[in-house]
Each structure stands twice: as structure tokens, then as C-alpha cells.
Enzyme design. Structure first.
Site, PDB file in Angstrom:
ATOM      1  N   LYS A   1      -1.575   3.614  13.151  1.00 12.65           N
ATOM      2  CA  LYS A   1      -1.496   3.157  11.760  1.00 12.65           C
ATOM      3  C   LYS A   1      -2.865   3.338  11.109  1.00 12.65           C
ATOM      4  CE  LYS A   1      -1.107   0.649   7.936  1.00 12.65           C
ATOM      5  NZ  LYS A   1      -2.234   0.471   7.025  1.00 12.65           N
TER       6      LYS A   1
ATOM      7  N   SER B   1       8.527  -5.232  -3.895  1.00 10.18           N
ATOM      8  CA  SER B   1       7.284  -4.491  -3.766  1.00 10.18           C
ATOM      9  C   SER B   1       6.154  -5.493  -3.553  1.00 10.18           C
ATOM     10  CB  SER B   1       7.034  -3.682  -5.033  1.00 10.18           C
ATOM     11  OG  SER B   1       6.489  -2.442  -4.702  1.00 10.18           O
TER      12      SER B   1
ATOM     13  N   GLN C   1       6.034  -0.393  12.495  1.00  8.69           N
ATOM     14  CA  GLN C   1       6.714  -1.559  11.890  1.00  8.69           C
ATOM     15  C   GLN C   1       8.057  -1.809  12.575  1.00  8.69           C
ATOM     16  OE1 GLN C   1       6.172  -4.006   9.970  1.00  8.69           O
ATOM     17  NE2 GLN C   1       4.528  -3.495   8.545  1.00  8.69           N
TER      18      GLN C   1
ATOM     19  N   CYS D   1      -5.184   8.193   2.781  1.00 10.94           N
ATOM     20  CA  CYS D   1      -6.047   8.111   1.592  1.00 10.94           C
ATOM     21  C   CYS D   1      -6.713   9.453   1.300  1.00 10.94           C
ATOM     22  CB  CYS D   1      -7.108   7.028   1.774  1.00 10.94           C
ATOM     23  SG  CYS D   1      -6.390   5.364   1.802  1.00 10.94           S
TER      24      CYS D   1
ATOM     25  N   GLU E   1       1.479  -5.104   7.659  1.00 14.58           N
ATOM     26  CA  GLU E   1       1.150  -3.694   7.496  1.00 14.58           C
ATOM     27  C   GLU E   1      -0.340  -3.392   7.335  1.00 14.58           C
ATOM     28  OE1 GLU E   1       3.179  -1.096   7.488  1.00 14.58           O
ATOM     29  OE2 GLU E   1       2.159   0.476   6.335  1.00 14.58           O
TER      30      GLU E   1
ATOM     31  N   ASN F   1      -1.282  -2.975  11.430  1.00 12.43           N
ATOM     32  CA  ASN F   1      -2.412  -2.195  10.933  1.00 12.43           C
ATOM     33  C   ASN F   1      -3.285  -1.656  12.057  1.00 12.43           C
ATOM     34  OD1 ASN F   1      -4.210  -1.328   8.614  1.00 12.43           O
ATOM     35  ND2 ASN F   1      -5.629  -2.572   9.811  1.00 12.43           N
TER      36      ASN F   1
ATOM     37  N   ASP G   1      -2.842   6.392   8.618  1.00  8.52           N
ATOM     38  CA  ASP G   1      -2.451   6.016   7.249  1.00  8.52           C
ATOM     39  C   ASP G   1      -3.702   5.720   6.416  1.00  8.52           C
ATOM     40  OD1 ASP G   1      -2.072   3.878   5.290  1.00  8.52           O
ATOM     41  OD2 ASP G   1      -0.088   3.487   6.066  1.00  8.52           O
ATOM     42  N   ASN G   2      -4.525   4.770   6.890  1.00 15.26           N
ATOM     43  CA  ASN G   2      -5.689   4.353   6.102  1.00 15.26           C
ATOM     44  C   ASN G   2      -6.645   5.529   5.877  1.00 15.26           C
ATOM     45  OD1 ASN G   2      -4.323   2.175   7.228  1.00 15.26           O
ATOM     46  ND2 ASN G   2      -6.118   0.859   7.289  1.00 15.26           N
TER      47      ASN G   2
ATOM     48  N   SER H   1       3.291  -0.383  -7.858  1.00 15.49           N
ATOM     49  CA  SER H   1       3.501   0.616  -6.807  1.00 15.49           C
ATOM     50  C   SER H   1       4.944   1.083  -6.636  1.00 15.49           C
ATOM     51  CB  SER H   1       2.987   0.066  -5.474  1.00 15.49           C
ATOM     52  OG  SER H   1       3.730  -1.072  -5.094  1.00 15.49           O
TER      53      SER H   1
ATOM     54  N   HIS I   1       5.343  -2.003  -0.804  1.00 10.84           N
ATOM     55  CA  HIS I   1       5.507  -1.008  -1.878  1.00 10.84           C
ATOM     56  C   HIS I   1       6.866  -0.294  -1.820  1.00 10.84           C
ATOM     57  CE1 HIS I   1       1.187  -1.597  -2.212  1.00 10.84           C
ATOM     58  NE2 HIS I   1       1.039  -1.220  -0.955  1.00 10.84           N
TER      59      HIS I   1
ATOM     60  N   ASP J   1       3.221  -6.732   3.625  1.00  6.51           N
ATOM     61  CA  ASP J   1       2.111  -5.817   3.373  1.00  6.51           C
ATOM     62  C   ASP J   1       1.126  -6.542   2.457  1.00  6.51           C
ATOM     63  OD1 ASP J   1       0.336  -3.855   2.538  1.00  6.51           O
ATOM     64  OD2 ASP J   1       1.868  -2.324   2.231  1.00  6.51           O
TER      65      ASP J   1
ATOM     66  N   HIS K   1       0.806   7.470  -0.065  1.00  4.67           N
ATOM     67  CA  HIS K   1       0.616   8.476   0.984  1.00  4.67           C
ATOM     68  C   HIS K   1       1.869   9.322   1.165  1.00  4.67           C
ATOM     69  CE1 HIS K   1      -2.809   6.093   1.735  1.00  4.67           C
ATOM     70  NE2 HIS K   1      -2.457   5.482   2.846  1.00  4.67           N
TER      71      HIS K   1
ATOM     72  N   HIS L   1      -6.570  -3.300  -1.082  1.00  7.24           N
ATOM     73  CA  HIS L   1      -5.259  -3.932  -1.326  1.00  7.24           C
ATOM     74  C   HIS L   1      -5.184  -4.749  -2.616  1.00  7.24           C
ATOM     75  CE1 HIS L   1      -1.253  -5.143  -0.204  1.00  7.24           C
ATOM     76  NE2 HIS L   1      -1.557  -6.338  -0.645  1.00  7.24           N
TER      77      HIS L   1
ATOM     78  N   SER M   1       3.123   4.908  10.438  1.00  7.34           N
ATOM     79  CA  SER M   1       2.951   3.477  10.141  1.00  7.34           C
ATOM     80  C   SER M   1       4.262   2.724  10.321  1.00  7.34           C
ATOM     81  CB  SER M   1       2.505   3.289   8.687  1.00  7.34           C
ATOM     82  OG  SER M   1       1.329   3.993   8.457  1.00  7.34           O
TER      83      SER M   1
HETATM   84  P1  NAI Z   1     -12.087  -1.701   6.958  1.00  6.12           P
HETATM   85  O1  NAI Z   1     -12.428  -3.091   7.333  1.00  6.12           O
HETATM   86  O2  NAI Z   1     -11.939  -0.664   7.991  1.00  6.12           O
HETATM   87  O3  NAI Z   1     -13.122  -1.142   5.869  1.00  6.12           O
HETATM   88  C1  NAI Z   1     -13.680  -1.872   4.834  1.00  6.12           C
HETATM   89  C2  NAI Z   1     -15.173  -1.524   4.823  1.00  6.12           C
HETATM   90  O4  NAI Z   1     -15.777  -2.090   3.657  1.00  6.12           O
HETATM   91  C3  NAI Z   1     -15.917  -2.113   6.023  1.00  6.12           C
HETATM   92  O5  NAI Z   1     -16.590  -1.072   6.721  1.00  6.12           O
HETATM   93  C4  NAI Z   1     -16.885  -3.122   5.422  1.00  6.12           C
HETATM   94  O6  NAI Z   1     -18.105  -3.191   6.121  1.00  6.12           O
HETATM   95  C5  NAI Z   1     -17.061  -2.572   4.014  1.00  6.12           C
HETATM   96  N1  NAI Z   1     -17.479  -3.569   3.018  1.00  6.12           N
HETATM   97  C6  NAI Z   1     -17.126  -4.880   2.914  1.00  6.12           C
HETATM   98  N2  NAI Z   1     -17.714  -5.450   1.865  1.00  6.12           N
HETATM   99  C7  NAI Z   1     -18.460  -4.491   1.267  1.00  6.12           C
HETATM  100  C8  NAI Z   1     -19.297  -4.457   0.124  1.00  6.12           C
HETATM  101  N3  NAI Z   1     -19.512  -5.556  -0.616  1.00  6.12           N
HETATM  102  N4  NAI Z   1     -19.880  -3.285  -0.197  1.00  6.12           N
HETATM  103  C9  NAI Z   1     -19.691  -2.154   0.538  1.00  6.12           C
HETATM  104  N5  NAI Z   1     -18.917  -2.134   1.639  1.00  6.12           N
HETATM  105  C10 NAI Z   1     -18.292  -3.276   1.994  1.00  6.12           C
HETATM  106  O7  NAI Z   1     -10.713  -1.818   6.115  1.00  6.12           O
HETATM  107  P2  NAI Z   1      -9.743  -0.602   5.737  1.00  6.12           P
HETATM  108  O8  NAI Z   1      -8.690  -0.487   6.755  1.00  6.12           O
HETATM  109  O9  NAI Z   1     -10.567   0.560   5.380  1.00  6.12           O
HETATM  110  O10 NAI Z   1      -9.016  -1.221   4.445  1.00  6.12           O
HETATM  111  C11 NAI Z   1      -9.727  -1.454   3.243  1.00  6.12           C
HETATM  112  C12 NAI Z   1      -8.768  -1.995   2.182  1.00  6.12           C
HETATM  113  O11 NAI Z   1      -7.784  -0.999   1.873  1.00  6.12           O
HETATM  114  C13 NAI Z   1      -7.947  -3.210   2.622  1.00  6.12           C
HETATM  115  O12 NAI Z   1      -7.765  -4.038   1.504  1.00  6.12           O
HETATM  116  C14 NAI Z   1      -6.629  -2.609   3.050  1.00  6.12           C
HETATM  117  O13 NAI Z   1      -5.594  -3.555   3.031  1.00  6.12           O
HETATM  118  C15 NAI Z   1      -6.465  -1.520   2.030  1.00  6.12           C
HETATM  119  N6  NAI Z   1      -5.599  -0.382   2.360  1.00  6.12           N
HETATM  120  C16 NAI Z   1      -5.131   0.339   1.304  1.00  6.12           C
HETATM  121  C17 NAI Z   1      -4.357   1.457   1.503  1.00  6.12           C
HETATM  122  C18 NAI Z   1      -3.830   2.215   0.343  1.00  6.12           C
HETATM  123  O14 NAI Z   1      -2.977   3.094   0.535  1.00  6.12           O
HETATM  124  N7  NAI Z   1      -4.263   1.965  -0.858  1.00  6.12           N
HETATM  125  C19 NAI Z   1      -3.997   1.899   2.855  1.00  6.12           C
HETATM  126  C20 NAI Z   1      -4.573   1.087   3.909  1.00  6.12           C
HETATM  127  C21 NAI Z   1      -5.341  -0.006   3.658  1.00  6.12           C
END
Ligand code: NAI
Length: 464
Positions: free
Chosen positions: A220, A75, A397, A229, A190, A215, A224-225, A80, A52, A129, A385, A335, A393
Site C-alpha cells: 500500500k 466519500s 483492504q 501520487c 486506508e 496503509n 499507492d502513496n 473526491s 473516496h 479512509d 490514482h 489527507h 491498496s
Molecule cells: P509520511 O509520514 O510518510 O510523510 C509525511 C512527511 O512529512 C514525513 O516525512 C514528515 O517528517 C514530514 N513532515 C511533517 N511535518 C512537516 C512539516 N511541518 N514540514 C515539512 N515536512 C513535514 O506520510 P505519507 O504516507 O507520505 O502521507 C502524507 C499524507 O498524505 C497523509 O495525510 C496521508 O493520509 C495522505 N495521503 C494522501 C494520498 C492521496 O492520494 N492524496 C495517498 C496516500 C496518503
């Protein structure tokens, strides 16, 4: 010829002012410049970055350059980019290819551009990322080597443009993908989704260079996550809709790190938050944090706001959206956009309210507000963020890039995590800014709990 694609170079001054402010909130990155600037450990590194293109990323890019790297940047999401950040970076002569609201076709052209160095030499490091830049090279190289069944039948609009770009490059530069792949010493990734892709590649024997999973540094994903958020989810919903959140019912799908931060964000805004989970451990955590854990079907007709955080696909499906009440707000902070079945809405009536906010009329006559067309809304509808958490984070990197660039030959073609002493170092670099006074262990205390007074303070299996 200008070696960049940005919205408006006239935004560079504004971008620079915000970069200057961000630097004051990114102590980890500024400490890296101080510690490594003179030695320039990234000299000779040609980094293709796909992440991003925000103000915080601008500070990362300038840190990588201060450490000696050459950088080309795009990006990793079409919505983003902060155009003033891209302009400020382009104005310094760093090639950047990122425009907020770019088409999917441009997105993949720009991803290709980060590998096109003016001297024709290949990239030797990727900073990714979500894994798109890595997948571009790896899938392209496998097709070039004659493997079939990889890019013939796209299953989504995303794949259609991805495959088309691979075909264009294959036709224009035979042998190009394999040459790139051969020159790459490593990738630092990332986010959760990109890391999942890397582990899958490794398991299938398709990872041809070492990777560092940034990650899963504690500093991180547990910051960050989660805390990122916690601030940026509600920011995105507010900037998009101005809706009153207090008293509304919000559903957060997924209670991992992003889900925990998202649920806390909505609760902080006064919403009544419900959670869905598939993992009993995370479901129990949600319940004991005081959230009602439900199945989505229980609440589709009654909730006001729906947010996906799972990194999974088809979480909010068309049958759910058909049930929702008039003016329900639906968005994703994971993501990729396939958490919500946006493709199934294409034939309905869309009214664009403003960039990245659409109102969609369902067959029942009920309307739904969809944020960022289902792409991560904290970066599409707001600015992602805050700098401080991104500093943690991005310090990971930078350390990961230095590690793979300078010691890559000590690593196999696997996915690694940075050692705990570096994780603790990243945290340490962020304490002074918050006025944290850390307690020091006496040598007797250290011996009693089996650590050294300088750390690491926890075994690798500790979960925080
Ligand atoms: P995580 O693996 O810690 O959490 C995902 C959760 O979703 C897990 O607990 C899993 O059991 C649950 N899950 C999976 N399928 C499901 C379903 N069908 N129904 C309900 N729950 C379900 O992963 P994390 O780190 O929380 O990341 C989640 C997503 O967010 C990833 O795609 C990651 O790349 C992205 N992300 C986005 C950020 C942003 O700023 N927008 C920042 C960091 C990560």
C-alpha cells in the site's frame, strides 16, 4: 424512499463502462473474487465504508459484495467523488451517499447514513479512509456515555459540522452510538492520517475494537502513496491550471511516501523541485535523490508551485502566502485541508475560476491560485490514482476485512498490520499484468539466506 444520495443516476451507464475498464487494471481485486467468491467469507458482514467514491472504489465495493458483504458507502472527502462511479453503484441497489462538491453539512449527514441500515440493525465492520467514520462512532459514544469536553468547542469549520451531526444523532436516537460501537468487530484503515488517529486512540485506551492498518502494508504505502501520487499529483495540477510546469520552481513540503511520489511527479514534468522536511532522515533522502532541501521561508517569494504532503497542520501559513509572487499555485495532497491555513484567507477576495479552482487576491495585490480549497488536489482536481495501484491498496483492504470479520476474536483492541506473506501475495497478484518474470529461489539458496523458497522473503524489520 431511495436509499442513496448521488448527483445524477443518468451517469450510471458511463460509470459502468469505466468500471468495466478499471476491472481490467485491477488484477488483485479480480483475483479475490475468483479465490473467495464461492466461499463468500464476508457473508453477514455489514460494512460501512468511508472512502473516496471513485471508479476504483466501485470495483472494491463490488468485490466486497461478491464476497458476501452488505455495504453502505460515503466519500471521505467533499470533493473526491466521481459522480458517474456513485451513479453506477447506486444503480445496482447499493446505498451510496456521495456527491462531488457536497457541503460539509451533507458530508456528515452522509457519514451518518452509512450506519443507517434499513432494518435498524447496527454496522459490524468499518472500512475507513482518514478515520472520520470511526471517529464519528467513537466520539459520539463517549459523549453518549456522559464524557464532556469533546464536542462543545469546535476549533474549525470541519469540527463545527462534525459536532453538529453528532448532536443531531444523539437527540434523534438515544443510545444509538453505543449500540453501534458495541456491534463493530473491527476497522480497516486506508491512509497514514487515519492510521495516526488509530494509534493515538489505542495509546489513550479509546480503541474498543481491533484495527488493521492497511496503509503500512508495503504493497500500500510504498506503492499507492508513492507511485500513485507520482501520476496523480501533476494530473491534478494540469487539469486545474494547464500551467506549463517545465522550468517552474516547485516546492514539496514533506518527503515521506507521498512527498517522494509528488517530488518525482513534478520533476518528471520538468519542474525544478525543492523539498522541505523536519525529519533528518527524510531530508537526507531528498538531498541524495538530488533535491535541494530548503526552509519554506527561503523560497516563498520565488517558487511558482507549492504542494503540501505532510499530514501535518499549519505547514503553509498566512505569512508564507502573503510573501508569494503573483499567480503562485498552492495545493495540498495530504489527507486533510489544514496543511494550508485556508481559514486565514476567508476574508480576502476570492474569484472562482471553475469548480475546485479559486484565485485569491492578497493584500499586496498579488493573486494566488488555490486548488480544491486546500483539500487533497489529486482527487479534487483530477481522478486520484490510476486503477492498477489502487488494486494493490484495495486487495489489502479486502484481505484485512476478511481477516477481521472471520478471525476478529483472535485480535485484541490494538492496531495490526497484515502479515508479510499476505503483503507478498498482493504484490504477486500484480506481476502478470506487467509481464514480470520472477526468479525462483533454489532450496540451497533459500537455506543460505534463511528463508523458504515460497517466502516470506524478508524479515519484518526490512524497510524496502
Ligand atoms: P509520511 O509520514 O510518510 O510523510 C509525511 C512527511 O512529512 C514525513 O516525512 C514528515 O517528517 C514530514 N513532515 C511533517 N511535518 C512537516 C512539516 N511541518 N514540514 C515539512 N515536512 C513535514 O506520510 P505519507 O504516507 O507520505 O502521507 C502524507 C499524507 O498524505 C497523509 O495525510 C496521508 O493520509 C495522505 N495521503 C494522501 C494520498 C492521496 O492520494 N492524496 C495517498 C496516500 C496518503
Amino acid at each position: 424512499m431511495t436509499d442513496h444520495a448521488i448527483a445524477d443516476i443518468g451517469l450510471a451507464d458511463y460509470g459502468r463502462k469505466e468500471i468495466d475498464i478499471a476491472e481490467t487494471e485491477m488484477p488483485g481485486l479480480m483475483a479475490c473474487r475468483e479465490e473467495f467468491g464461492e466461499r463468500r467469507p464476508l457473508s453477514g458482514a455489514r460494512i460501512s465504508g468511508s472512502l473516496h467514491m471513485t471508479i476504483q472504489t466501485a470495483v472494491l465495493i463490488e468485490t466486497l459484495k461478491a464476497l458476501g458483504a452488505d455495504v453502505r458507502w460515503a466519500s471521505c472527502n467533499i470533493f473526491s467523488t466521481q459522480d458517474h462511479a456513485a451513479a453506477a453503484i447506486a444503480a445496482t441497489g447499493t446505498p451510496v451517499f456521495a456527491i462531488k462538491g457536497e457541503s460539509l453539512e451533507d458530508y456528515w449527514t452522509y457519514t451518518d447514513q452509512i450506519f443507517q441500515w434499513p432494518d435498524g440493525q447496527p454496522t459490524n465492520m468499518i472500512l475507513d479512509d482518514g478515520g472520520d467514520a470511526t471517529m464519528y462512532i467513537l466520539i459520539g459514544a463517549r459523549v453518549e456515555e456522559g464524557e464532556t469536553g469533546l464536542i462543545e468547542t469546535p476549533t474549525s469549520e470541519e469540527e463545527e459540522y462534525f459536532f453538529a451531526q453528532i448532536k443531531r444523532r444523539l437527540a434523534a436516537s438515544p443510545g444509538w452510538f453505543t449500540r453501534q460501537r458495541h456491534a463493530i468487530r473491527g476497522v480497516t484503515e486506508e491512509t497514514t492520517t487515519g492510521v495516526n488517529r488509530l494509534y493515538q486512540l489505542m495509546e489513550k485506551g479509546h480503541l474498543p475494537f481491533p484495527a488493521i492498518n492497511v496503509n503500512d502494508s508495503v504493497t500500500k504505502s510504498k506503492f499507492d502513496n508513492k507511485y500513485g501520487c507520482k501520476e496523480s499529483l501533476v494530473d491534478g495540477i494540469r487539469r486545474a491550471t494547464d500551467v506549463m510546469m517545465a522550468g517552474k520552481t516547485a516546492v514539496v513540503c514533506g518527503y515521506g511516501d507521498v512527498g517522494k511520489g509528488s517530488a518525482a511527479s513534478l520533476r518528471g514534468a520538468g519542474a525544478r523541485v525543492k523539498v522541505t522536511e523536519i525529519d533528518p532522515i527524510c531530508a537526507l533522502q531528498a538531498a541524495m535523490d538530488g533535491f535541494e532541501v530548503v526552509q519554506l521561508e527561503d523560497v516563498t517569494a520565488t517558487a511558482d508551485i507549492f504542494i503540501t504532503t505532510t499530514g501535518n497542520k499549519d505547514v503553509i501559513r498566512i505569512e508564507h502566502m502573503r510573501e508569494m509572487k503573483d499567480m503562485a499555485i498552492v495545493g495540498n495532497i495530504g489527507h486533510f485541508d489544514n496543511e494550508i491555513q485556508v481559514a486565514a484567507l476567508k476574508n480576502l477576495k476570492w474569484t472562482n475560476i471553475k469548480p475546485q479552482v479559486d484565485m485569491i487576491e492578497m493584500p499586496s495585490g498579488n493573486r494566488m491560485i488555490l486548488l480544491s480549497e486546500g483539500r487533497l488536489l489529486n482527487l479534487g482536481n483530477a481522478t486520484g490514482h490510476p486503477s492498477f495501484v489502487m488494486s494493490a491498496s484495495f486487495t489489502n483492504q479486502v484481505l484485512a476485512q476478511i481477516e477481521l470479520w472471520t478471525k476478529g476474536d483472535r485480535y485484541g483492541n490494538e492496531v495490526y498490520i497484515l502479515p508479510k506473506h499476505l503483503d507478498e501475495k498482493v504484490a504477486r497478484l500484480h506481476l502478470a499484468k506487467l509481464g514480470v518474470r520472477l526468479t525462483e529461489l533454489s532450496s540451497e539458496q533459500a537455506a543460505y539466506i534463511g528463508v523458504t523458497p515460497a517466502g516470506p522473503f524478508k524479515p519484518d524489520h526490512y524497510r524496502y
